[in-house]
Design a protein around this motif. Sequence first.
Motif, PDB file in Angstrom:
ATOM      1  N   GLU A  75      67.540  30.860  42.900  1.00  0.00           N
ATOM      2  CA  GLU A  75      66.327  29.892  43.064  1.00  0.00           C
ATOM      3  C   GLU A  75      65.268  31.275  43.006  1.00  0.00           C
ATOM      4  N   ARG A  76      64.031  30.806  42.755  1.00  0.00           N
ATOM      5  CA  ARG A  76      62.795  31.648  42.721  1.00  0.00           C
ATOM      6  C   ARG A  76      61.866  30.616  43.522  1.00  0.00           C
ATOM      7  N   ARG A  77      61.145  31.365  44.458  1.00  0.00           N
ATOM      8  CA  ARG A  77      60.143  30.456  45.268  1.00  0.00           C
ATOM      9  C   ARG A  77      58.803  31.277  45.595  1.00  0.00           C
ATOM     10  N   VAL A  78      57.747  30.757  45.477  1.00  0.00           N
ATOM     11  CA  VAL A  78      56.575  31.302  45.773  1.00  0.00           C
ATOM     12  C   VAL A  78      55.939  30.703  47.144  1.00  0.00           C
ATOM     13  N   PHE A  79      55.757  31.468  48.280  1.00  0.00           N
ATOM     14  CA  PHE A  79      55.193  31.116  49.475  1.00  0.00           C
ATOM     15  C   PHE A  79      53.801  31.418  49.452  1.00  0.00           C
ATOM     16  N   ASP A  80      52.862  30.459  49.954  1.00  0.00           N
ATOM     17  CA  ASP A  80      51.369  30.826  50.187  1.00  0.00           C
ATOM     18  C   ASP A  80      51.494  31.173  51.661  1.00  0.00           C
ATOM     19  N   LEU A  81      50.833  32.420  51.919  1.00  0.00           N
ATOM     20  CA  LEU A  81      50.962  32.808  53.150  1.00  0.00           C
ATOM     21  C   LEU A  81      49.615  33.035  53.575  1.00  0.00           C
ATOM     22  N   GLY A  82      48.441  32.138  53.349  1.00  0.00           N
ATOM     23  CA  GLY A  82      47.195  31.958  53.568  1.00  0.00           C
ATOM     24  C   GLY A  82      46.202  31.391  52.773  1.00  0.00           C
TER      25      GLY A  82
END
Length: 82
Positions: A75-82
């Motif tokens: 799995e590959r995920r992109v998390f928005d931290l702002g």
Amino acid sequence: GAYVSYPSFGVQTKDLFYRPKLFAYTKLRHRIREALLLDDRVRDVTDFVYHKEKSKRNDLVMSFTVRTLYGDMRERRVFDLG
């Protein structure tokens, strides 16, 4: 939102907004593993990688392997931290 869902599981992210990416990565790694292991079909969650070169601005990109009864899934995920 405050949660990123993985099928029916949630991982809290709101408290990680604007935090250092390495700190957020460490917290997310633990939260993802803990959430996925609640499912009896998941055997383990391993091989976490923080993709620093792909993590632009407020994004944190990471990948990991979910080991299930039916085989492994990368799995590959992109998390928005702002």
